[in-house]
Design a protein around this motif. Sequence first.
Motif, PDB file in Angstrom:
ATOM      1  N   UNK A 192       0.757  -1.180  -0.016  1.00 25.65           N
ATOM      2  CA  UNK A 192       0.092  -0.128   0.005  1.00 25.65           C
ATOM      3  C   UNK A 192       0.795   1.461  -0.048  1.00 25.65           C
ATOM      4  N   UNK A 193       2.123   1.127   0.001  1.00 26.28           N
ATOM      5  CA  UNK A 193       3.128   2.234  -0.224  1.00 26.28           C
ATOM      6  C   UNK A 193       3.606   2.829   1.296  1.00 26.28           C
ATOM      7  N   UNK A 194       4.376   3.766   1.311  1.00 29.62           N
ATOM      8  CA  UNK A 194       4.799   4.365   2.542  1.00 29.62           C
ATOM      9  C   UNK A 194       3.719   5.298   3.279  1.00 29.62           C
ATOM     10  N   UNK A 195       2.771   5.735   2.637  1.00 31.70           N
ATOM     11  CA  UNK A 195       1.726   6.738   3.374  1.00 31.70           C
ATOM     12  C   UNK A 195       0.974   5.852   4.218  1.00 31.70           C
ATOM     13  N   UNK A 196       1.019   4.644   4.175  1.00 32.01           N
ATOM     14  CA  UNK A 196       0.139   3.715   5.273  1.00 32.01           C
ATOM     15  C   UNK A 196       0.988   3.991   6.533  1.00 32.01           C
ATOM     16  N   UNK A 197       2.212   4.026   6.469  1.00 34.27           N
ATOM     17  CA  UNK A 197       3.215   4.228   7.598  1.00 34.27           C
ATOM     18  C   UNK A 197       3.028   5.502   8.198  1.00 34.27           C
ATOM     19  N   UNK A 198       3.099   6.496   7.296  1.00 36.60           N
ATOM     20  CA  UNK A 198       3.341   7.786   7.764  1.00 36.60           C
ATOM     21  C   UNK A 198       1.901   8.238   8.291  1.00 36.60           C
ATOM     22  N   UNK A 199       0.808   8.030   7.648  1.00 35.10           N
ATOM     23  CA  UNK A 199      -0.395   8.185   8.241  1.00 35.10           C
ATOM     24  C   UNK A 199      -0.704   7.794   9.851  1.00 35.10           C
ATOM     25  N   UNK A 200      -0.015   6.719  10.120  1.00 37.13           N
ATOM     26  CA  UNK A 200      -0.250   5.951  11.625  1.00 37.13           C
ATOM     27  C   UNK A 200       0.572   6.649  12.325  1.00 37.13           C
ATOM     28  N   UNK A 201       1.938   6.902  11.852  1.00 34.91           N
ATOM     29  CA  UNK A 201       2.795   7.656  12.560  1.00 34.91           C
ATOM     30  C   UNK A 201       2.329   9.099  13.223  1.00 34.91           C
ATOM     31  N   UNK A 202       1.611   9.952  12.371  1.00 39.40           N
ATOM     32  CA  UNK A 202       0.863  11.221  12.771  1.00 39.40           C
ATOM     33  C   UNK A 202      -0.314  11.102  13.298  1.00 39.40           C
ATOM     34  N   UNK A 203      -0.795   9.973  13.381  1.00 38.66           N
ATOM     35  CA  UNK A 203      -2.349   9.971  13.952  1.00 38.66           C
ATOM     36  C   UNK A 203      -2.529  10.746  15.253  1.00 38.66           C
ATOM     37  N   UNK A 204      -3.667  11.495  15.276  1.00 33.61           N
ATOM     38  CA  UNK A 204      -3.854  12.314  16.731  1.00 33.61           C
ATOM     39  C   UNK A 204      -2.929  13.369  16.803  1.00 33.61           C
ATOM     40  N   UNK A 205      -1.757  13.901  15.688  1.00 32.02           N
ATOM     41  CA  UNK A 205      -1.244  15.009  15.814  1.00 32.02           C
ATOM     42  C   UNK A 205      -2.192  16.176  15.094  1.00 32.02           C
ATOM     43  N   UNK A 206      -1.800  17.515  15.692  1.00 28.67           N
ATOM     44  CA  UNK A 206      -2.584  18.498  14.893  1.00 28.67           C
ATOM     45  C   UNK A 206      -1.503  18.754  14.051  1.00 28.67           C
ATOM     46  N   UNK A 207      -1.969  19.357  12.670  1.00 28.05           N
ATOM     47  CA  UNK A 207      -1.143  19.464  11.474  1.00 28.05           C
ATOM     48  C   UNK A 207      -1.388  20.713  10.920  1.00 28.05           C
ATOM     49  N   UNK A 208      -0.295  21.397  10.465  1.00 29.62           N
ATOM     50  CA  UNK A 208      -0.368  22.681   9.720  1.00 29.62           C
ATOM     51  C   UNK A 208       0.560  22.575   8.448  1.00 29.62           C
ATOM     52  N   UNK A 209      -0.137  22.366   7.330  1.00 30.27           N
ATOM     53  CA  UNK A 209       0.605  22.110   6.082  1.00 30.27           C
ATOM     54  C   UNK A 209       0.999  23.482   5.364  1.00 30.27           C
ATOM     55  N   UNK A 210       2.057  23.432   4.249  1.00 24.74           N
ATOM     56  CA  UNK A 210       2.145  24.539   3.468  1.00 24.74           C
ATOM     57  C   UNK A 210       2.723  25.727   4.491  1.00 24.74           C
ATOM     58  N   UNK A 211       3.366  25.697   5.590  1.00 25.15           N
ATOM     59  CA  UNK A 211       4.050  26.659   6.287  1.00 25.15           C
ATOM     60  C   UNK A 211       5.360  26.586   6.433  1.00 25.15           C
ATOM     61  N   UNK A 212       6.067  27.578   6.358  1.00 29.07           N
ATOM     62  CA  UNK A 212       7.815  27.774   6.725  1.00 29.07           C
ATOM     63  C   UNK A 212       7.872  28.197   7.995  1.00 29.07           C
ATOM     64  N   UNK A 213       8.193  27.085   8.937  1.00 25.30           N
ATOM     65  CA  UNK A 213       8.454  27.270  10.240  1.00 25.30           C
ATOM     66  C   UNK A 213       9.484  28.307  10.426  1.00 25.30           C
ATOM     67  N   UNK A 214      10.304  28.712   9.842  1.00 28.39           N
ATOM     68  CA  UNK A 214      11.450  29.718   9.999  1.00 28.39           C
ATOM     69  C   UNK A 214      10.938  31.270   9.903  1.00 28.39           C
ATOM     70  N   UNK A 215       9.877  31.222   8.875  1.00 23.38           N
ATOM     71  CA  UNK A 215       9.214  32.395   8.743  1.00 23.38           C
ATOM     72  C   UNK A 215       8.251  32.835   9.839  1.00 23.38           C
ATOM     73  N   UNK A 216       7.789  31.951  10.733  1.00 23.74           N
ATOM     74  CA  UNK A 216       7.068  32.147  11.940  1.00 23.74           C
ATOM     75  C   UNK A 216       7.591  31.595  13.185  1.00 23.74           C
ATOM     76  N   UNK A 217       8.960  31.715  13.247  1.00 26.00           N
ATOM     77  CA  UNK A 217       9.617  30.834  14.417  1.00 26.00           C
ATOM     78  C   UNK A 217       9.230  31.299  15.763  1.00 26.00           C
ATOM     79  N   UNK A 218       8.937  32.682  16.059  1.00 29.75           N
ATOM     80  CA  UNK A 218       8.408  32.798  17.269  1.00 29.75           C
ATOM     81  C   UNK A 218       7.163  32.527  17.595  1.00 29.75           C
ATOM     82  N   UNK A 219       6.469  32.514  16.654  1.00 23.82           N
ATOM     83  CA  UNK A 219       4.992  32.239  16.883  1.00 23.82           C
ATOM     84  C   UNK A 219       4.808  30.666  17.472  1.00 23.82           C
ATOM     85  N   UNK A 220       5.622  29.714  16.562  1.00 22.10           N
ATOM     86  CA  UNK A 220       5.416  28.403  16.733  1.00 22.10           C
ATOM     87  C   UNK A 220       6.502  28.031  17.972  1.00 22.10           C
ATOM     88  N   UNK A 221       7.501  28.726  18.263  1.00 27.14           N
ATOM     89  CA  UNK A 221       8.155  28.525  19.543  1.00 27.14           C
ATOM     90  C   UNK A 221       7.262  28.741  20.754  1.00 27.14           C
TER      91      UNK A 221
END
Length: 366
Positions: free
Chosen positions: A193-222
């Motif tokens: 079923x490919x590697x996505x099967x593994x990755x989806x399980x690993x991140x289950x239950x986490x909050x996700x923010x996609x398309x975001x550059x952490x270094x541009x908003x470092x203070x906020x995320x820290x």
Amino acid sequence: MKKYDYVLVGSGLYSGVFAYLARQNGKKCLVVEKRDHIGGNIYCEEIEHIHVHRYGAHIFHTSNKKVWQFVNELAEFNRYTNSPVANFKGEMYNMPFNMNTFSRMWGISTPAEAKARIEEQKASITGEPKNLEEQAISLVGRDIYEKLVKGYTEKQWGRDCKDLPAFIIKRLPVRFTYDNNYFNDLYQGIPIGGYNVIMEKLFEGCDMEMGVDYLEHKEYYDGLGERVVYTGTIDGYYGYQFGKLEYRSLRFETQVVDTDNYQGVAVVNYTDRETPYTRIIEHKHFEFGTQPKTVITREYSVDWSEGMEPYYPVNDERNQELYQKYAALAEKEDQVIFGGRLGEYKYYDMDKVIESAMSRVEKELG
């Protein structure tokens, strides 16, 4: 109290394993990812009902039983064995270098004949090898070097083998058996079923923010997390204050081909200098696919510049010295954990990334 125990920067394998184990310990995790998908470089996309490895071939292999059991709890693995083939101007050779390779190259049939031929050719290098070319010839002889090492290596690194340091090729696998299995590891396969099967399980239950550059908003995320797990480039994190580390990057051209079998194997390395790409991957063979069409990817090795995806750290002495300066800064960080290939400036196989994340979590959470 901050909202999260961990803010994980990047959603590749290191982050995934860290998040999974932290969540099992009741920790709250936020994942901040620059791309529009999770999974880092092992992400697969489905084309023509085939799981396409978007960022190059990934074949899981390990001798670590604990790691193998861990990934098998996340997905079932098939019995895929990595047996790539080298194409030198239309001549086909088995990899890694073994009796099938030597028989094809020299028309011989016994290990003794192969050893004699290699020893005879190695004799031209006397003293300590001064560069990669001399190192390779001293390991496998001139014929194999000329046809199967030279062009491929020069495309990979973007420079002549005479200008590359000898230590890049400390060893080349040479087998005097008729065995085309590339890896020596005990366990090997591709998740069904490919590697996505593994990755989806690993991140289950986490909050996700996609398309975001952490270094541009470092203070906020820290400000959102007690600790940051950073898997981006370590020099980028520190604003390149000592200068930029070097990487090699890759470019991929993927196409659907109207045939059920394009090359008969998942990976063909093109070892002559004239063919611009280093290899062609035919993705269906990773899972023994029988789909009516096929998907191939040509892979090109290119110089990295900022804004491009960094794939391979250039681990020569200059870069290692520079990395040590950044590593010394990282050592002093109380709130930030640096991990993975880019955070540790290391060319890691997948199982080693998992090992590294596991041992870090153990240190963190006991």
